[in-house]
Enzyme design. Structure first.
Site, PDB file in Angstrom:
ATOM      1  N   ALA A  13     -15.263  14.593  29.923  1.00 22.84           N
ATOM      2  CA  ALA A  13     -15.832  13.875  28.776  1.00 22.84           C
ATOM      3  C   ALA A  13     -17.038  14.610  28.203  1.00 22.84           C
ATOM      4  O   ALA A  13     -17.174  14.757  26.980  1.00 22.84           O
ATOM      5  CB  ALA A  13     -16.214  12.458  29.191  1.00 22.84           C
ATOM      6  N   SER A  40      -6.042  22.898  35.115  1.00 20.24           N
ATOM      7  CA  SER A  40      -6.128  22.707  33.666  1.00 20.24           C
ATOM      8  C   SER A  40      -5.882  23.978  32.876  1.00 20.24           C
ATOM      9  O   SER A  40      -5.911  23.953  31.640  1.00 20.24           O
ATOM     10  CB  SER A  40      -7.519  22.153  33.300  1.00 20.24           C
ATOM     11  OG  SER A  40      -7.732  20.887  33.877  1.00 20.24           O
ATOM     12  N   CYS A 131     -28.880  11.292  32.491  1.00 16.66           N
ATOM     13  CA  CYS A 131     -28.714  10.669  31.182  1.00 16.66           C
ATOM     14  C   CYS A 131     -29.704   9.532  30.931  1.00 16.66           C
ATOM     15  O   CYS A 131     -30.301   9.433  29.856  1.00 16.66           O
ATOM     16  CB  CYS A 131     -27.282  10.176  31.010  1.00 16.66           C
ATOM     17  SG  CYS A 131     -26.648   9.242  32.420  1.00 16.66           S
ATOM     18  N   GLN A 158     -25.989   0.736  32.405  1.00 18.85           N
ATOM     19  CA  GLN A 158     -25.354   2.029  32.170  1.00 18.85           C
ATOM     20  C   GLN A 158     -23.844   1.927  32.006  1.00 18.85           C
ATOM     21  O   GLN A 158     -23.144   1.312  32.815  1.00 18.85           O
ATOM     22  CB  GLN A 158     -25.722   2.989  33.299  1.00 18.85           C
ATOM     23  CG  GLN A 158     -27.214   3.298  33.315  1.00 18.85           C
ATOM     24  CD  GLN A 158     -27.629   4.247  34.422  1.00 18.85           C
ATOM     25  OE1 GLN A 158     -28.646   4.029  35.080  1.00 18.85           O
ATOM     26  NE2 GLN A 158     -26.886   5.314  34.650  1.00 18.85           N
ATOM     27  N   SER A 161     -18.830   5.456  31.240  1.00 20.66           N
ATOM     28  CA  SER A 161     -18.602   6.872  30.949  1.00 20.66           C
ATOM     29  C   SER A 161     -19.561   7.761  31.724  1.00 20.66           C
ATOM     30  O   SER A 161     -19.304   8.957  31.879  1.00 20.66           O
ATOM     31  CB  SER A 161     -18.725   7.144  29.454  1.00 20.66           C
ATOM     32  OG  SER A 161     -19.941   6.633  28.942  1.00 20.66           O
ATOM     33  N   ARG A 236     -24.644  -0.695  36.632  1.00 23.26           N
ATOM     34  CA  ARG A 236     -23.444  -0.300  35.897  1.00 23.26           C
ATOM     35  C   ARG A 236     -22.883  -1.535  35.194  1.00 23.26           C
ATOM     36  O   ARG A 236     -22.743  -2.603  35.816  1.00 23.26           O
ATOM     37  CB  ARG A 236     -22.393   0.282  36.837  1.00 23.26           C
ATOM     38  CG  ARG A 236     -21.223   0.918  36.129  1.00 23.26           C
ATOM     39  CD  ARG A 236     -21.567   2.237  35.461  1.00 23.26           C
ATOM     40  NE  ARG A 236     -21.762   3.316  36.422  1.00 23.26           N
ATOM     41  CZ  ARG A 236     -22.279   4.503  36.110  1.00 23.26           C
ATOM     42  NH1 ARG A 236     -22.665   4.756  34.867  1.00 23.26           N
ATOM     43  NH2 ARG A 236     -22.418   5.439  37.036  1.00 23.26           N
ATOM     44  N   HIS A 243     -25.793   3.884  27.036  1.00 23.22           N
ATOM     45  CA  HIS A 243     -26.689   3.320  28.048  1.00 23.22           C
ATOM     46  C   HIS A 243     -27.789   2.497  27.363  1.00 23.22           C
ATOM     47  O   HIS A 243     -28.292   2.880  26.297  1.00 23.22           O
ATOM     48  CB  HIS A 243     -27.366   4.428  28.857  1.00 23.22           C
ATOM     49  CG  HIS A 243     -26.474   5.098  29.850  1.00 23.22           C
ATOM     50  ND1 HIS A 243     -25.168   4.726  30.077  1.00 23.22           N
ATOM     51  CD2 HIS A 243     -26.725   6.142  30.705  1.00 23.22           C
ATOM     52  CE1 HIS A 243     -24.650   5.505  31.023  1.00 23.22           C
ATOM     53  NE2 HIS A 243     -25.573   6.367  31.411  1.00 23.22           N
ATOM     54  N   ASN A 316     -24.869   8.055  25.905  1.00 20.10           N
ATOM     55  CA  ASN A 316     -25.094   8.832  27.132  1.00 20.10           C
ATOM     56  C   ASN A 316     -24.282  10.121  27.188  1.00 20.10           C
ATOM     57  O   ASN A 316     -24.643  11.047  27.912  1.00 20.10           O
ATOM     58  CB  ASN A 316     -24.782   7.982  28.363  1.00 20.10           C
ATOM     59  CG  ASN A 316     -23.368   7.431  28.363  1.00 20.10           C
ATOM     60  OD1 ASN A 316     -23.016   6.610  27.516  1.00 20.10           O
ATOM     61  ND2 ASN A 316     -22.556   7.848  29.316  1.00 20.10           N
TER      62      ASN A 316
END
Length: 343
Positions: A13, A40, A131, A158, A161, A236, A243, A316
């Site tokens: 991400a 990948s 973050c 938060q 992600s 969380r 956030h 974030n």
């Protein structure tokens, strides 16, 4: 004149957001490499509107001749490959927690301590802070310059992600499953996250704090270069991106609310949106895709001497990670610490 930029963790991400931001901000690149794990390799990933990059293997990538490495592959992977890239002459800006508290590694938020980049030594590694710390110190710095911060008490809310794509997938799956009666599968978090709050991010430490809470304490001091007491509770919440923080600050000097407002309005990286009316504040869903730390609910705290409270939200994945890393690279160019190569 431009730079050769390698993005490690490009399929995650944050890595995808880094590539997006490099294109958005017209960062002076001559060449970009997207790096990830062997599984990948060959995958195609977008860089801007018109370019597609094929993912290369981080394990075997030769960093010789590359100028900047923007790393977000996980701490254990950065521990191996960031020093390898730096040894090849590449300046590494690392998003993981691996190097943040090492004394010879600058920990940088450009709006707060860009001059710390001048202390970059032979290791050629710069750390991107946590973050939740980044968005808070951007808002704290202009207030600190006015009134001198003594103590901060912060509660964070938060987004999932922050735990990566897997965390987002788990929230989606649990939310969807709740409507059809499927029992929740709990893998990424310690309890169900859908329709719930979890006061636990990272591992527990001996004093009962979590590692995330410890990070906010020690990183704030290192970035701001001041002996500030920080007490954090990190939670969380079932939000995908963005956030939020409730911040209470105690200063050494008396606080003037009008001066505080003026300083926040003028501060780089801060947007003050504080109206004492319904909807006169910013919520996490409204900050997605934006670059600033948004400050709302600014008010005097009468329960402590020289107290001020505010609400702060930020994307974030952008300011909390990818954008800050790109801004560090931009700051190095502005400070003439990263000479460009001939194209």
């Amino acid at each position: 004149m431009g730079y050769r930029v390698a993005v490690a963790g490009a399929t995650g991400a944050v890595g995808r957001e880094i590539l997006k931001i490099l294109a958005e901000r017209d960062f002076p690149v001559d060449q970009v490499a997207a790096l990830a794990s062997a599984r990948s390799v060959g995958q195609e990933i977008s860089f801007g509107d018109k370019r597609v990059l094929k993912v290369q293997n981080l394990e075997t990538f030769d960093f010789t001749g590359w100028d900047i490495g923007l790393f977000s592959p996980g701490a254990s992977v950065s521990a191996v490959h960031a020093p390898r890239a730096a040894a090849a002459g590449c300046v590494v800006i690392d998003n993981t927690s691996q190097f943040r508290m090492e004394p010879d590694v600058p920990l940088v938020v450009p709006e707060v301590n860009a001059n710390a980049l001048k202390k970059l030594g032979r290791r050629r590694i710069i750390a991107n802070p946590n973050c939740s710390t980044i968005q808070m110190v951007v808002a704290l710095q202009p207030l600190h310059e006015l009134f001198t911060i003594k103590r901060v008490v912060v509660s964070t809310y938060q987004a999932v992600s922050g735990a990566g794509k897997e965390g987002m997938d788990e929230l989606f799956a649990q939310s969807k499953g709740s409507f059809v009666g499927d029992p929740p599968t709990v893998e990424q978090f310690t309890k169900q996250i859908a329709f719930n709050l979890i006061p636990h991010i990272d591992r527990f430490m001996e004093d009962g704090s979590t590692k995330e809470e410890w990070k906010m304490t020690v990183e704030t001091r290192k970035i701001m270069g001041a002996d500030i007491s920080v007490f954090a509770t990190c939670v969380r919440v079932p939000v995908f991106v963005g956030h939020s923080e409730s911040v209470v600050v105690e200063f050494e000097e008396p606080v003037d609310l009008d001066r505080a407002r003026a300083a926040l309005r003028e501060a780089e990286g801060v947007v003050l949106h504080d109206k004492r009316e319904d909807g006169g504040y910013v919520t996490p869903i409204e900050c997605v895709g934006e670059d600033a730390s948004y400050v709302s609910r600014l008010r005097i705290d009468p329960t402590v001497p020289n107290g001020l409270a505010f609400w702060c939200v930020s994307d974030n994945l952008r300011k909390g990670a990818a954008l800050n890393a790109v801004q560090i690279a931009e700051a190095m160019i502005a400070l003439d610490l990263l000479p460009a190569r001939a194209a």
